[in-house]
Design a protein around this motif. Structure first.
Motif, PDB file in Angstrom:
ATOM      1  N   THR A 134     -30.103  -2.872  -2.314  1.00  0.00           N
ATOM      2  CA  THR A 134     -30.320  -4.286  -2.621  1.00  0.00           C
ATOM      3  C   THR A 134     -29.381  -4.748  -3.727  1.00  0.00           C
ATOM      4  O   THR A 134     -28.765  -5.822  -3.627  1.00  0.00           O
ATOM      5  N   VAL A 135     -29.242  -3.956  -4.767  1.00  0.00           N
ATOM      6  CA  VAL A 135     -28.306  -4.292  -5.853  1.00  0.00           C
ATOM      7  C   VAL A 135     -26.883  -4.376  -5.303  1.00  0.00           C
ATOM      8  O   VAL A 135     -26.141  -5.320  -5.603  1.00  0.00           O
ATOM      9  N   ALA A 136     -26.500  -3.401  -4.478  1.00  0.00           N
ATOM     10  CA  ALA A 136     -25.160  -3.413  -3.890  1.00  0.00           C
ATOM     11  C   ALA A 136     -24.951  -4.669  -3.049  1.00  0.00           C
ATOM     12  O   ALA A 136     -23.911  -5.341  -3.159  1.00  0.00           O
ATOM     13  N   MET A 137     -25.916  -4.994  -2.208  1.00  0.00           N
ATOM     14  CA  MET A 137     -25.796  -6.171  -1.353  1.00  0.00           C
ATOM     15  C   MET A 137     -25.676  -7.444  -2.187  1.00  0.00           C
ATOM     16  O   MET A 137     -24.824  -8.288  -1.930  1.00  0.00           O
ATOM     17  N   LEU A 138     -26.507  -7.577  -3.208  1.00  0.00           N
ATOM     18  CA  LEU A 138     -26.454  -8.769  -4.061  1.00  0.00           C
ATOM     19  C   LEU A 138     -25.107  -8.887  -4.778  1.00  0.00           C
ATOM     20  O   LEU A 138     -24.519  -9.975  -4.835  1.00  0.00           O
TER      21      LEU A 138
ATOM     22  N   LEU B 276     -17.128  -3.642  -8.414  1.00  0.00           N
ATOM     23  CA  LEU B 276     -17.284  -2.307  -8.999  1.00  0.00           C
ATOM     24  C   LEU B 276     -18.760  -1.936  -9.152  1.00  0.00           C
ATOM     25  O   LEU B 276     -19.166  -0.831  -8.790  1.00  0.00           O
ATOM     26  N   VAL B 277     -19.570  -2.845  -9.655  1.00  0.00           N
ATOM     27  CA  VAL B 277     -21.005  -2.579  -9.806  1.00  0.00           C
ATOM     28  C   VAL B 277     -21.633  -2.361  -8.430  1.00  0.00           C
ATOM     29  O   VAL B 277     -22.442  -1.441  -8.234  1.00  0.00           O
ATOM     30  N   GLY B 278     -21.250  -3.183  -7.458  1.00  0.00           N
ATOM     31  CA  GLY B 278     -21.776  -3.044  -6.109  1.00  0.00           C
ATOM     32  C   GLY B 278     -21.417  -1.703  -5.479  1.00  0.00           C
ATOM     33  O   GLY B 278     -22.244  -1.091  -4.802  1.00  0.00           O
ATOM     34  N   MET B 279     -20.207  -1.224  -5.732  1.00  0.00           N
ATOM     35  CA  MET B 279     -19.804   0.063  -5.161  1.00  0.00           C
ATOM     36  C   MET B 279     -20.531   1.228  -5.826  1.00  0.00           C
ATOM     37  O   MET B 279     -20.858   2.215  -5.168  1.00  0.00           O
ATOM     38  N   VAL B 280     -20.805   1.123  -7.115  1.00  0.00           N
ATOM     39  CA  VAL B 280     -21.599   2.164  -7.785  1.00  0.00           C
ATOM     40  C   VAL B 280     -23.008   2.189  -7.190  1.00  0.00           C
ATOM     41  O   VAL B 280     -23.540   3.251  -6.856  1.00  0.00           O
ATOM     42  N   ALA B 281     -23.595   1.014  -7.030  1.00  0.00           N
ATOM     43  CA  ALA B 281     -24.933   0.939  -6.429  1.00  0.00           C
ATOM     44  C   ALA B 281     -24.903   1.462  -4.993  1.00  0.00           C
ATOM     45  O   ALA B 281     -25.828   2.172  -4.568  1.00  0.00           O
ATOM     46  N   LEU B 282     -23.843   1.165  -4.259  1.00  0.00           N
ATOM     47  CA  LEU B 282     -23.728   1.655  -2.888  1.00  0.00           C
ATOM     48  C   LEU B 282     -23.627   3.178  -2.855  1.00  0.00           C
ATOM     49  O   LEU B 282     -24.214   3.824  -1.983  1.00  0.00           O
ATOM     50  N   ALA B 283     -22.923   3.753  -3.816  1.00  0.00           N
ATOM     51  CA  ALA B 283     -22.838   5.223  -3.882  1.00  0.00           C
ATOM     52  C   ALA B 283     -24.229   5.825  -4.075  1.00  0.00           C
ATOM     53  O   ALA B 283     -24.579   6.822  -3.428  1.00  0.00           O
TER      54      ALA B 283
END
Length: 171
Positions: A77-81, A111-118
């Motif tokens: 959800t964080v990544a998507m947002l 960058l934040v989204g990719m960390v959350a996606l990881a």
């Protein structure tokens, strides 16, 4: 940076004959191209994750497995947002001459989204391995997935960024 390194950097950094507005337009266009892949991936992942809670086997998960599931959904959800936010921000800033601000915000959000996606991918893969083959196999999957994301999404780009730039010849 000392003067010699700064001169080296200037010589090795390609220059473009573009205004700040043209540069911002180009950079935002490149960012959107990069985000398209990540946006699609995170939307698919989150969609699949959300359906799991409505399946019959979900009730048989342990409390720890359900916790991992919820953490993975939160990360997705964080990544998507984060990966969708630049589009909304663009709508608010459109026509106001603030594209350089949009480019900076998009950079951070990506960058934040990719960390959350990881974290989301690692959690989802770990949960699937845990249910399919048990905790020890899940630990291996977690390590391989997290390690792969760390190497490919942080170590490799950092090494390429700090390494000497190519001189134009292929080796």
């Amino acid at each position: 940076m000392d003067d010699a390194r700064l001169d080296d950097h200037r010589r090795s950094t390609p220059t473009r004959d573009e205004t700040e507005a043209e540069r911002a337009d180009r950079n935002y266009g490149e960012q959107l191209q990069e985000m398209r892949v990540a946006q699609t991936g995170v939307q698919l992942l989150l969609g699949f994750q959300l359906t799991i809670a409505f399946t019959q086997p979900f009730g048989s998960l342990s409390a720890s497995q359900k916790d991992l599931y919820l953490v993975s959904i939160a990360a997705s959800t964080v990544a998507m947002l984060c990966l969708m936010a630049p589009i909304v921000i663009h709508r608010f800033l459109f026509g106001r001459g603030q594209k350089p601000r949009l480019v900076r915000a998009t950079h951070v959000l990506t960058l934040v989204g990719m960390v959350a996606l990881a974290f989301a991918v690692t959690g989802s893969v770990t949960l699937a391995a845990w249910v399919a083959a048990g905790g020890s196999v899940a630990a291996w999957f977690a390590g391989i997935t997290a390690g792969g994301a760390l190497i490919m999404w942080l170590v490799l780009p950092t090494a390429l960024r700090t390494g000497r730039r190519p001189t134009g010849t292929v080796r």
